[in-house]
Design an enzyme around this catalytic site. Structure first.
Site, PDB file in Angstrom:
ATOM      1  N   GLU A 166      -6.429   0.677   8.281  1.00 54.17           N
ATOM      2  CA  GLU A 166      -5.697   1.428   7.260  1.00 54.17           C
ATOM      3  C   GLU A 166      -5.147   2.727   7.816  1.00 54.17           C
ATOM      4  O   GLU A 166      -4.046   3.147   7.468  1.00 54.17           O
ATOM      5  CB  GLU A 166      -6.619   1.719   6.065  1.00 54.17           C
ATOM      6  CG  GLU A 166      -5.925   2.354   4.875  1.00 54.17           C
ATOM      7  CD  GLU A 166      -5.905   3.875   4.892  1.00 54.17           C
ATOM      8  OE1 GLU A 166      -5.185   4.472   4.065  1.00 54.17           O
ATOM      9  OE2 GLU A 166      -6.595   4.469   5.745  1.00 54.17           O
ATOM     10  N   GLU A 167      -5.906   3.385   8.694  1.00 48.27           N
ATOM     11  CA  GLU A 167      -5.566   4.750   9.087  1.00 48.27           C
ATOM     12  C   GLU A 167      -4.260   4.872   9.869  1.00 48.27           C
ATOM     13  O   GLU A 167      -3.496   5.808   9.655  1.00 48.27           O
ATOM     14  CB  GLU A 167      -6.704   5.376   9.898  1.00 48.27           C
ATOM     15  CG  GLU A 167      -7.983   5.608   9.116  1.00 48.27           C
ATOM     16  CD  GLU A 167      -7.856   6.682   8.044  1.00 48.27           C
ATOM     17  OE1 GLU A 167      -6.737   7.173   7.804  1.00 48.27           O
ATOM     18  OE2 GLU A 167      -8.883   7.022   7.441  1.00 48.27           O
ATOM     19  N   HIS A 214     -11.679   0.387   3.671  1.00 48.08           N
ATOM     20  CA  HIS A 214     -11.240   0.129   5.051  1.00 48.08           C
ATOM     21  C   HIS A 214     -12.331   0.501   6.044  1.00 48.08           C
ATOM     22  O   HIS A 214     -12.925   1.560   5.988  1.00 48.08           O
ATOM     23  CB  HIS A 214      -9.904   0.809   5.371  1.00 48.08           C
ATOM     24  CG  HIS A 214      -9.883   2.305   5.328  1.00 48.08           C
ATOM     25  ND1 HIS A 214     -10.254   3.085   6.411  1.00 48.08           N
ATOM     26  CD2 HIS A 214      -9.490   3.165   4.365  1.00 48.08           C
ATOM     27  CE1 HIS A 214     -10.091   4.363   6.109  1.00 48.08           C
ATOM     28  NE2 HIS A 214      -9.641   4.438   4.870  1.00 48.08           N
ATOM     29  N   ASP A 261     -14.460   8.686   4.409  1.00 41.67           N
ATOM     30  CA  ASP A 261     -13.192   7.974   4.658  1.00 41.67           C
ATOM     31  C   ASP A 261     -13.355   7.000   5.819  1.00 41.67           C
ATOM     32  O   ASP A 261     -13.093   7.364   6.956  1.00 41.67           O
ATOM     33  CB  ASP A 261     -12.091   8.991   4.950  1.00 41.67           C
ATOM     34  CG  ASP A 261     -10.709   8.379   5.031  1.00 41.67           C
ATOM     35  OD1 ASP A 261     -10.513   7.272   4.498  1.00 41.67           O
ATOM     36  OD2 ASP A 261      -9.824   9.004   5.641  1.00 41.67           O
ATOM     37  N   ASP A 275     -11.209   4.247  -1.791  1.00 38.45           N
ATOM     38  CA  ASP A 275     -10.786   4.975  -0.588  1.00 38.45           C
ATOM     39  C   ASP A 275     -10.516   6.441  -0.915  1.00 38.45           C
ATOM     40  O   ASP A 275      -9.561   7.032  -0.451  1.00 38.45           O
ATOM     41  CB  ASP A 275      -9.534   4.316   0.015  1.00 38.45           C
ATOM     42  CG  ASP A 275      -9.158   4.914   1.375  1.00 38.45           C
ATOM     43  OD1 ASP A 275     -10.018   5.595   1.987  1.00 38.45           O
ATOM     44  OD2 ASP A 275      -8.014   4.714   1.818  1.00 38.45           O
TER      45      ASP A 275
END
Length: 458
Positions: free
Chosen positions: A327-328, A281, A293, A355
């Site tokens: 995504e977060e 992501h 991340d 991820d």
């Protein structure tokens, strides 16, 4: 000489799996050589983190990351590079948060380390001030009830389980207090929420992360507090249940904005309609550079296709690198990708996600049919020379999880997870904490799995 060649031909014909294994061992060795000697994932990560930085959905940095990844994949000469439009949430943090223990018997007033939870409403300049009530879980919260909760700040202080070697299991076991805690507390009249940072370490670094407000429940401000300060607050509460806590946040949710998934692919030579997707992501939290991340997963995914082109490998099937957006704090990119795959009748035979950071590779996990799982697990011996040994049933990732409704087998790349939750969702997830060799080994391991799926299917 002819006699020896005939014997060799007979041997290879009689034992095709032996020849196949030797061929695969040789090709995988070449993949690792390319990644370790001429790899470009680390320099890609340097640019993404240092030149662009944190990439929260809806931000100018997220838009810059979209354009960078599009141009990067075009520069590598992938057969097709395109954008998938997707509407994403636009949450902004605002000015730096304030957290303070107020008038405790032992320490008086003392500042502590807090950050707003993603998607949280802000307190505004008036802040939130109130008595604190500490709980471990939602069951304890329900037992206390509205009489004891109303008008107070709820402090969720359940740590990740240090006994679990799989830190992602420990994370899952504690994460509901962050995701649903603010709404659960609001049901009983709480005015704000503190959540112990989801970390495997004791330190002064708070960890953000998304929260989800329930329907028809008041939205109350919520912050994460560092593990050291959570312990400090808990100790003070034992002797002084009347102490107060103050926090101030200035975050807000703005209208959704247009963003994009970025897709690059190498078309298959024999079965182009069979798609193998691999991705990470592109968005990250705003506190740091989003290196582990999930900048690492993005550059590893691009690197896989680069390695194939550098080696002159023409895949049988179409290989896609996907940079998912959001995504977060929404998963809108993953959902849009799956929606478009279904609408376009695309045939994904596998999807892989990275991820879990750019740490040392140790294995893979797969969700799918038993036959699909058995096939991936049968390749374990090919990876043992590289100390990659954990092949397990069950795996995937958040962004590829919507594809499971289309019966697509999903594979999660598994790096060593012991250090991940030191950096996850923090202000220290920067380029400098990623080890170049570990990142490159991970890209090579992923590329090797993609090669095997391309050769033999799942």
């Amino acid at each position: 000489m002819k006699y020896l060649l005939s014997l060799l031909l007979v041997f290879l014909t009689a034992f095709p799996s032996f020849a196949q294994t030797n061929q695969d061992e040789t090709h995988i060795r070449k993949i690792f050589d390319e990644a370790l000697e001429r790899g470009e994932s680390y320099e890609m990560l340097r640019h993404l983190t240092k030149n662009i930085g944190g990439r929260l959905s809806g931000s100018p940095q997220a838009a810059a990351a979209v354009e960078w990844s599009r141009q990067q994949m075009m520069a590598y000469g992938f057969d097709t590079v395109y954008l998938q439009p997707v509407m994403v949430p636009h949450w902004v943090r605002g000015q730096k948060e304030i957290g303070r223990i107020v008038n405790s018997k032992k320490l008086g007033s003392v500042d502590v380390n807090v950050v707003a939870l993603g998607n949280s409403v802000g307190s505004g300049s008036e802040g939130v001030l109130g008595n604190v009530i500490e709980v471990q879980d939602f069951q304890e919260l329900a037992k206390l009830g509205k009489d004891q909760i109303q008008g107070k700040i709820v402090f969720f202080n359940r740590p990740m389980d240090a006994k679990l070697l799989d830190t992602f299991s420990a994370y899952s076991g504690a994460s509901n207090q962050r995701g649903a805690g603010p709404s659960e507390a609001a049901k009983y009249g709480a005015i704000g929420v503190l959540v112990r940072s989801l970390s495997s370490f004791k330190d002064d670094v708070p960890h953000t992360g998304g929260t989800r407000y329930g329907l028809n429940i008041p939205k109350i401000p919520a912050v994460a507090i560092s593990t050291n300060d959570a312990d400090k607050l808990s100790d003070l509460l034992e002797d002084d249940t009347d102490l107060k806590f103050y926090f101030e946040t200035h975050c807000e949710m703005l209208p959704d904005v247009l963003s994009y998934n970025v897709v690059g692919e190498i078309r298959g030579s024999q079965k182009p309609d069979e798609i193998i997707a691999v991705g990470g992501h592109l968005d990250s939290w705003d506190l740091a550079e989003g290196a582990h991340d999930d900048g690492a997963g993005c550059v590893q995914s691009i690197e896989i296709l680069r390695i194939m082109k550098a080696m002159g490998y023409q895949p049988k099937r179409t290989i896609r690198a996907v940079m998912f957006m959001n995504e977060e704090n929404g998963l809108m990119g993953g959902r849009k990708y799956a929606q478009l795959a279904e609408e376009n009748n695309e045939n994904h035979i596998a999807a892989m996600e990275s991820d879990r950071g750019g740490f040392l590779p140790i294995g893979f996990g797969i969700s799918g049919t038993k036959a699909q799982q058995d096939k991936l697990l049968s390749w374990k011996s090919l990876f043992e020379p590289y100390n990659i040994h954990q092949f397990k049933r069950g795996g995937g990732g958040a962004d590829i999880s919507p594809l499971r409704t289309q019966d697509v087998p999903t594979i999660g790349y598994l790096p060593d997870s012991q250090r991940y939750f030191k950096y996850h969702h923090t202000g220290i997830d920067n380029f400098e904490v990623v080890n170049q060799r570990e990142l490159e080994l991970g890209a090579a391991a992923m590329a090797s799995i993609i090669y095997l799926i391309d050769q033999y299917g799942l």
